[in-house]
Design a protein around this motif. Structure first.
Motif, PDB file in Angstrom:
ATOM      1  N   TRP A   1       0.785  -1.239   0.000  1.00 27.70           N
ATOM      2  CA  TRP A   1       0.000   0.000   0.000  1.00 27.70           C
ATOM      3  C   TRP A   1       0.819   1.293   0.000  1.00 27.70           C
TER       4      TRP A   1
ATOM      5  N   GLY B   1      -8.178  -5.656   5.909  1.00 29.84           N
ATOM      6  CA  GLY B   1      -6.760  -5.616   5.586  1.00 29.84           C
ATOM      7  C   GLY B   1      -5.995  -6.770   6.207  1.00 29.84           C
TER       8      GLY B   1
ATOM      9  N   ASN C   1      -6.567  -6.306  -0.715  1.00 29.25           N
ATOM     10  CA  ASN C   1      -5.705  -5.992   0.423  1.00 29.25           C
ATOM     11  C   ASN C   1      -5.195  -4.551   0.352  1.00 29.25           C
TER      12      ASN C   1
ATOM     13  N   TRP D   1      -6.236  -1.541   3.152  1.00 29.38           N
ATOM     14  CA  TRP D   1      -5.282  -0.803   3.977  1.00 29.38           C
ATOM     15  C   TRP D   1      -5.336   0.696   3.698  1.00 29.38           C
TER      16      TRP D   1
ATOM     17  N   THR E   1      -8.322   1.847   5.578  1.00 32.70           N
ATOM     18  CA  THR E   1      -8.019   1.773   7.011  1.00 32.70           C
ATOM     19  C   THR E   1      -7.163   2.952   7.448  1.00 32.70           C
TER      20      THR E   1
END
Length: 391
Positions: free
Chosen positions: A52, A246, A277, A281, A284
């Motif tokens: 990320w 995540g 994924n 993230w 998040t």
């Protein structure tokens, strides 16, 4: 309203880059210099961050572009982008990157003289890796400049037509818990059908996976900030769910990497999980930063200006330290710690005493000229005269 959490994220992500580039010195992956002992297990936390760190940086850059366009005319925006991206790139390729290539050539015995026998006579011969001319870690700058110029007409349209149907659709998606996960689809398509045929080179020409993937994320950043509080409300409210997504996404990736042999089916599954994924993230990080980091202090004010010169300078320092440490009989902790603190410390000294305080050097590293006291006084007097004439 300025979002200080975006400033914090920019500082944090670029700080992670320093740890990451130091880590590259010790893991099996290809890098400019390598330690005399390789530590394969160090790659696992780096693999996590890899999912990320660059993606969110382009999203943040797209968000920053929205703010820049909201305060400037289109022509001024283009001039500023060229000035603040191309000029530091040019200076970097002439001054900052050549020492990195020099130490790499020394380590492989492709060159044996001192630095001034290498620069400038040999530093600009041919394109790296066969030759010596390169932008190395500064690849982010030409990509960002290209994306800004390509998307500029679309950004101007979206800026001037905030009630358009496309933004309304994005706003509706952002209003639901998982609505924005539709954005996983293009990321999955790029990973599945571009990445295998266009491996990452950061050379701009022919680097189709990175170009299309990152310009999409850059655009996503612009449209997410365009829908304003709708996006922030959703990521704040559902941040813990995105965190669980995540954790699940990266756990499944680890299982795929460790337990399954490569096959077309597994590859497409991995591409889907990788995209899920990455986006989990990103959501998040935005959610938690909006809650805990949306505040300003003196450290952020200083760091937010310093981060661009730090980005330009840091790898030169890391490679230089690495060259003199690579063959020493020291352990991982000692070398890693010295390289991290050395990179931060030397970059700070170079920034504070060699860049920040000098009005004519600041633009070479992407900073605005700092007005002297006399400049400010002249401007105040001028404004005062204008106000009197108006009265």
């Amino acid at each position: 309203m300025r979002r200080h959490d975006l400033d914090w994220l920019r500082v944090i992500v670029f700080s992670i880059l320093i740890f990451y580039h130091v880590g590259m010195f010790f893991v099996p992956w290809d890098y400019h210099l390598k330690n005399n002992v390789i530590y394969p297990n160090l790659r696992w936390p780096m693999l996590f961050v890899n999912q990320w760190r660059l993606s969110i940086l382009f999203v943040i850059s797209g968000m920053g572009t929205y703010y820049a366009l909201s305060k400037k005319t289109g022509l001024y925006f283009i001039k500023e982008r060229i000035w603040r991206l191309f000029l530091p790139l040019l200076i970097g390729m002439i001054i900052i990157v050549p020492p990195q290539v020099y130490f790499e050539r020394l380590s492989t015995l492709e060159f044996t003289g001192n630095y001034f026998e290498f620069w400038p006579s040999k530093a600009f011969l041919g394109s790296y890796p066969q030759g010596n001319l390169s932008w190395h870690h500064l690849w982010f700058l030409p990509y960002l400049l290209l994306f800004s110029l390509i998307l500029f007409p679309l950004f101007m349209y979206l800026r001037n037509h905030e009630e358009n149907r496309f933004l309304k659709i994005i706003e509706r998606l952002a209003s639901s818990r998982f609505g924005l996960f539709w954005l996983v689809l293009p990321l999955f398509m790029y990973n599945s059908f571009l990445a295998p045929y266009f491996p990452s080179t950061h050379a701009l020409v022919g680097d189709w996976f990175n170009l299309i993937n990152y310009i999409t994320l850059f655009f996503i950043g612009f449209i997410l900030i365009s829908i304003k509080e709708t996006f922030w409300k959703t990521v704040i409210q559902h941040r813990k769910i995105y965190l669980l997504c995540g954790i699940l996404g990266f756990s499944v990736l680890l299982l795929i990497w460790l337990l399954f042999e490569r096959s077309p089916l597994i590859y497409y599954l991995e591409s889907l999980v990788r995209a899920f994924n990455t986006w989990s993230w990103i959501m998040t990080i935005f959610g938690f930063s909006a809650v805990y980091l949306n505040r300003r202090n003196a450290f952020l004010s200083y760091s937010n200006e310093a981060v661009y010169p730090f980005y330009i300078l840091h790898q030169k320092v890391t490679i230089t330290l690495g060259y003199y440490l690579m063959n020493l009989d020291w352990g991982l902790f000692s070398k890693f710690t010295l390289m991290v603190f050395g990179t931060f410390g030397i970059s700070l000294l170079l920034y504070e005493f060699g860049i920040r305080r000098w009005k004519f050097i600041r633009p070479l590293f992407g900073l605005k000229k700092k007005h002297s006291r006399s400049d400010v006084e002249i401007k105040v007097v001028s404004l005062s005269k204008q106000s009197k004439q108006t009265v």
